[in-house]
Structure formats: C-alpha cells, structure tokens
Design a protein around this motif. Structure first.
Motif, PDB file in Angstrom:
ATOM      1  N   ARG A   1      15.397  10.550  10.192  1.00  0.00           N
ATOM      2  CA  ARG A   1      15.420   9.351   9.357  1.00  0.00           C
ATOM      3  C   ARG A   1      14.000   8.927   8.976  1.00  0.00           C
ATOM      4  O   ARG A   1      13.752   8.508   7.835  1.00  0.00           O
ATOM      5  CB  ARG A   1      16.142   8.220  10.087  1.00  0.00           C
ATOM      6  N   ARG A   2      13.083   9.031   9.944  1.00  0.00           N
ATOM      7  CA  ARG A   2      11.700   8.664   9.629  1.00  0.00           C
ATOM      8  C   ARG A   2      11.141   9.579   8.546  1.00  0.00           C
ATOM      9  O   ARG A   2      10.427   9.135   7.635  1.00  0.00           O
ATOM     10  CB  ARG A   2      10.835   8.750  10.883  1.00  0.00           C
TER      11      ARG A   2
ATOM     12  N   ASP B   1      12.877  11.185   6.250  1.00  0.00           N
ATOM     13  CA  ASP B   1      13.529  10.855   4.970  1.00  0.00           C
ATOM     14  C   ASP B   1      12.944   9.585   4.368  1.00  0.00           C
ATOM     15  O   ASP B   1      12.701   9.507   3.161  1.00  0.00           O
ATOM     16  CB  ASP B   1      15.035  10.678   5.175  1.00  0.00           C
ATOM     17  N   ASN B   2      12.713   8.581   5.208  1.00  0.00           N
ATOM     18  CA  ASN B   2      12.151   7.329   4.709  1.00  0.00           C
ATOM     19  C   ASN B   2      10.739   7.528   4.180  1.00  0.00           C
ATOM     20  O   ASN B   2      10.340   6.955   3.171  1.00  0.00           O
ATOM     21  CB  ASN B   2      12.138   6.271   5.814  1.00  0.00           C
TER      22      ASN B   2
ATOM     23  N   GLN C   1      10.994   9.308   0.839  1.00  0.00           N
ATOM     24  CA  GLN C   1      11.465   8.397  -0.206  1.00  0.00           C
ATOM     25  C   GLN C   1      10.359   7.443  -0.634  1.00  0.00           C
ATOM     26  O   GLN C   1      10.160   7.167  -1.820  1.00  0.00           O
ATOM     27  CB  GLN C   1      12.678   7.612   0.291  1.00  0.00           C
ATOM     28  N   ALA C   2       9.600   6.956   0.372  1.00  0.00           N
ATOM     29  CA  ALA C   2       8.502   6.047   0.046  1.00  0.00           C
ATOM     30  C   ALA C   2       7.453   6.749  -0.794  1.00  0.00           C
ATOM     31  O   ALA C   2       6.885   6.171  -1.726  1.00  0.00           O
ATOM     32  CB  ALA C   2       7.879   5.509   1.337  1.00  0.00           C
TER      33      ALA C   2
ATOM     34  N   PRO D   1       4.561   4.838   3.170  1.00  0.00           N
ATOM     35  CA  PRO D   1       5.715   5.016   4.058  1.00  0.00           C
ATOM     36  C   PRO D   1       5.755   3.943   5.135  1.00  0.00           C
ATOM     37  O   PRO D   1       4.715   3.499   5.625  1.00  0.00           O
ATOM     38  CB  PRO D   1       5.487   6.406   4.667  1.00  0.00           C
ATOM     39  N   ILE D   2       6.951   3.541   5.476  1.00  0.00           N
ATOM     40  CA  ILE D   2       7.151   2.555   6.533  1.00  0.00           C
ATOM     41  C   ILE D   2       7.135   3.265   7.869  1.00  0.00           C
ATOM     42  O   ILE D   2       7.815   4.273   8.063  1.00  0.00           O
ATOM     43  CB  ILE D   2       8.496   1.821   6.338  1.00  0.00           C
TER      44      ILE D   2
ATOM     45  N   ILE E   1       8.384   3.635  11.382  1.00  0.00           N
ATOM     46  CA  ILE E   1       9.520   3.220  12.198  1.00  0.00           C
ATOM     47  C   ILE E   1       9.269   3.657  13.627  1.00  0.00           C
ATOM     48  O   ILE E   1       9.089   4.838  13.911  1.00  0.00           O
ATOM     49  CB  ILE E   1      10.835   3.829  11.678  1.00  0.00           C
TER      50      ILE E   1
END
Length: 490
Positions: free
Chosen positions: A464-465, A467-468, A471-472, A479-480, A482
């Motif tokens: 998930r990290r 993918d995020n 996407q960012a 990127p965020i 997490i």
C-alpha cells in the motif's frame, strides 16, 4: 527431527560482532510475535459471537487442559518507563470490586466451556498482582478453583514487585499454589532507578529471591530493561554482576522503547539521558556475552534460562512456543484471558477484553463477556503462525513437514518470501538448503527480522505504501509517509 537438531547454538563472538555491524542497517521496530496475527491487527468491536464460537469449539475439545492469564491492573506508584495497562491508585477498596467482577467473568466463561476444565499453565500479570491484599488473593484463587481445576503439577506463575512483598506474602503465594515468580528489577543502578521513579535496593530484591528459594518455588525469573536513562554498558554490567549473584532460573532482558506520544508517563523521562543507539547496542551485546559465559542458555530474543530450567529443556525438546507472556514451555493449549485488557487465544480466535474498568464492568453488569477486540484466524494465518513460531522457537523450518500438514507447495506459495530470505542469507541470518531453512547464530539475534519475512500483513502494508507513493508521484505531489503498524508490546 531430533531434539538436538532443534536446539539453537549459542551466539559466538563472530555472531555478536556481525550483529553489531548489521543491527543498525536491518533491525528496527517490529512485532514480537507473541501472536499471529499480531494484536494491532485485531478488529475493534467485533461481534460477540466471535468469543462465543471460540468457547464452543474449545468446549468440544474437552478434556484438553487450558492455559490461563489473569490481569490485575492496580499499582500504587507509577514507573515512568512502563507501557502496561495499569491503574495507579492507593485506594485498595477498588480492588475488592474488581475481584467481584473477575468472579462474574470466570462464571460466564466456565459456563460456556461446560465443564470444570483443567488449567496446566496460569499466569497473573499486571499492574501489580500483589496489590491485592491476602484475603483478596485467596478469594481470586478460590474463584479460579471453583470454575477451573488448576493442576498441582502445572506451571502457576505470578509477577511480583519486590518492594511490595515480604516473607509472609511469599509464604502466602506458595500456600495458594504458585510455583513460579517473576520479579521486576529493570536496573539496580541508583541513578537509573531515580530517573525511572522506581527505587529498589539490591538487598530488597535479594530478600525476596531468598524467600522464594526457601519456600520451594520451582523457578525465579528476573526482568531487566536496557536503554533506560543514564545506562551504559559498564554500569549495566554492574547490574548483571548483581543479578548473577542471585542466579535466577530465568532472565528477561527487554529493550526499552521510548514512545512518550503513546505512553504518557514516559514524558517524565529525560530524553537527553537515554543512551545513544550505539551504546544501547553495546549494552545488549555485552549482556549476551556475559550471561552465556556464565552458563545461561540464550533462548531467543530477550529470554535466557539455566540449562536445567524447564524453558531450556522445552527448547531442546522442540516444545517451545510463544504466547502473550513471551517464550513458554507448553505448546498447543487454548489460553483464556481474564480481567481488563487480557487476551485469549482460543480455538483459532484471538479475543481481548475491554481496556477500561468502566467498559469491563458495564459489559459484565449486562451479563455479557467484556469483548473489545478480536480476530478469527483463516487458513493462511494458521500456516504463517506455525512458520513464524518454528523460526522463533526452534530455528528450523522443515519444509516437507509443513507441505504435508498444510497441503501446499512451499516454494510456490512463498516465492516472494524465499527471495527475501535469500537476501537475509547473504547477510548470514539464515541458511537455505533443500527442504530446510535454518536460523543461524547471527539470525537468532535478529530473529524478529527473519520472522517478519512471513508476515502477510506487513507485506500488504508495504504494498500500500508503494502504491500510495507511486500515485503521489503521478499526481506531482510529494508521497505521503505511512508509518507501519507494529505491535511493540505483544
């Protein structure tokens, strides 16, 4: 597999030297794997049928014996480092009410189990269980024996604060059937004790250890913590020397995790006095060297035992397991948890009680079990729990045996994990051979890192990290970050 083949070799100087070099690069926060899935994966407010179904399946398994954990949350004084679920009070009237509600919970659990089940292993934790006065302790033990059958030859342990017991109280514990005691020490250094608000002279602790031995307790365990303020390898080495003079049967040497945003009492600790990472690592390495040189068996992670202690024997015989008290001698028994925040592992389900007195009392006032969190394991969880347990307890994965028990092709089911193990093999943590994966002496010191390879939930977090982050990047944004959810306590 023979018992001797399942015994971890002792960490040698080369392993400890390599550990110093690797720890900063590949070690870090991660689950202790006292359960799998870990407690941070439990679902909040699950349907109560989860607990009912677990007890129904456990009932069908009668007359298999049980393990039991009972939580007494009260403490008279705050220790700044502590991350346990506790209630600081000097009002001993609060414990009388708590004992009454424990009786209600025992009755509800026992009723669903249907028979007075044998308990082969019990543990009272806290908090400070000896906060209870003698009459309250007798009442709790009477309630336990009313609803369960504590076996005379089982392991029955209690955590005690040496500052709060004397010879008479130790005699009472022996009379009640306890045969193992675990003493909190943390450190004997006066400056460290002052900094963590736990003044406990060596002589006070020695008096309790002497009383336990005189009264015939089967095992005495001491708990230490490294990474506390003002500790150095030299100063902690002095504490280890005092501990060795007591010659406890078991030792737990825990790493202090400074998390003041999670545990408010830790805000009173002076962060500038905490040992730097390099010094903390030196404390650990020198402690392992000293204890193993003095004849203690390194069980794994933070546990040590004398060679003739049941824990060391269980490891040699391949019977070692992990539960919510750490390494344990009895494998394969359902564990019932009683009291606030207590966790049970019953018939493929994990259940945890309410963490506050109000929620705990409120549920029992309504005649229902005080369930707050839980999870039902699926087939993949069972498989991975077995793999992680074998790695952490026995240090060996017998791949054909796992394939036969679970009907899988290991290399196909765990291709990604085997690739990651290959990289750990290059670092010397594991040996991968046809049909077998073995944790090396170096790998024992980083065994959580080895076990994390097989944690599906951590892999999903990482995916998930990724993918995020992707996407960012596509959106032109930063990127965020997490932070992975880790179970630091259980």
């Amino acid at each position: 597999m023979t018992a001797s083949a399942m015994t971890f070799p002792a960490p040698d100087r080369r392993a400890l030297s390599d550990f110093r070099a690797l720890a900063g690069r590949i070690d870090g926060n991660g689950p202790r794997y006292t359960s799998y899935p870990t407690a941070d994966r439990f679902r909040n407010d699950p349907d109560l049928s989860l607990y009912h179904d677990a007890l129904a399946d456990c009932r069908a398994d009668a007359p298999a014996p049980l393990s039991l954990y009972l939580h007494i949350p009260f403490c008279e004084n705050i220790c700044y480092y502590c991350g346990c679920n506790k209630i600081i009070t000097r009002d001993h009237g609060r414990s009388a009410r708590y004992v009454s509600y424990l009786g209600r919970e025992m009755a509800l659990v026992a009723d669903r189990l249907g028979t007075r089940r044998e308990v082969i292993q019990s543990h009272w934790g806290g908090g400070t269980p000896t906060f209870l006065d003698p009459d309250e302790m007798r009442r709790v033990m009477a309630l336990l024996n009313e609803h369960f059958a504590l076996t005379a030859d089982g392991e029955h342990a209690i955590e005690i604060d040496p500052r709060r017991v004397d010879h008479a109280r130790m005699a009472l514990l022996a009379e009640l059937g306890f045969n193992r005691v675990s003493l909190g020490v943390q450190d004997f250094d006066a400056e460290v004790q002052q900094a963590i608000h736990r003044i406990q002279p060596f002589e006070e602790t020695r008096a309790v250890v002497d009383a336990a031995r005189a009264l015939g307790f089967r095992s005495v365990s001491l708990d230490l913590i490294y990474g506390l303020p003002h500790q150095t390898a030299a100063r902690f080495g002095h504490t280890i020397g005092q501990v060795l003079a007591l010659r406890p049967d078991r030792l737990s040497v825990y790493s202090y995790a400074h998390l003041p945003h999670v545990f408010k009492p830790q805000r009173r600790i002076d962060e500038s006095a905490l040992p730097p990472a390099g010094e903390k690592l030196d404390i650990l390495v020198s402690t392992i060297e000293r204890l193993t040189a003095e004849g203690y068996v390194y069980i794994g992670m933070d546990h040590f035992a004398l060679p003739d202690d049941d824990l060391a024997v269980a490891q040699r015989e391949g019977r070692l397991q992990r539960n919510f008290q750490g390494y344990s001698t009895h494998a394969g028994y359902d564990q019932v948890g009683l009291g606030i925040s207590a966790i049970g592992a019953i018939a493929g389900r994990y259940v945890q009680n309410a963490r506050t007195l109000d929620a705990y009392y409120g549920a029992l006032d309504q005649g229902r079990l005080p369930l707050a969190r839980g999870v039902a394991m699926n087939a993949d969880d069972h498989l991975r729990r077995e793999i992680i347990g074998d790695l952490m307890c026995n240090g060996i994965l017998d791949l054909p045996a796992i394939e036969a028990r679970h009907g899988i092709d290991f290399s196909r089911a765990f291709s990604a994990e085997l690739a990651d193990l290959g990289r750990l093999s290059e670092d010397g943590l594991v040996q991968c051979e046809p049909g077998r994966i073995t944790v090396t002496p170096l790998g024992r010191l980083l065994v959580r890192r080895v076990a994390m390879v097989f944690d599906r939930y951590l892999r999903e977090d990482a995916a998930r990290r990724a993918d995020n982050g992707a996407q960012a990047a596509n959106d032109g944004a930063q990127p965020i970050r997490i932070v992975p959810r880790y179970s630091r306590v259980v």
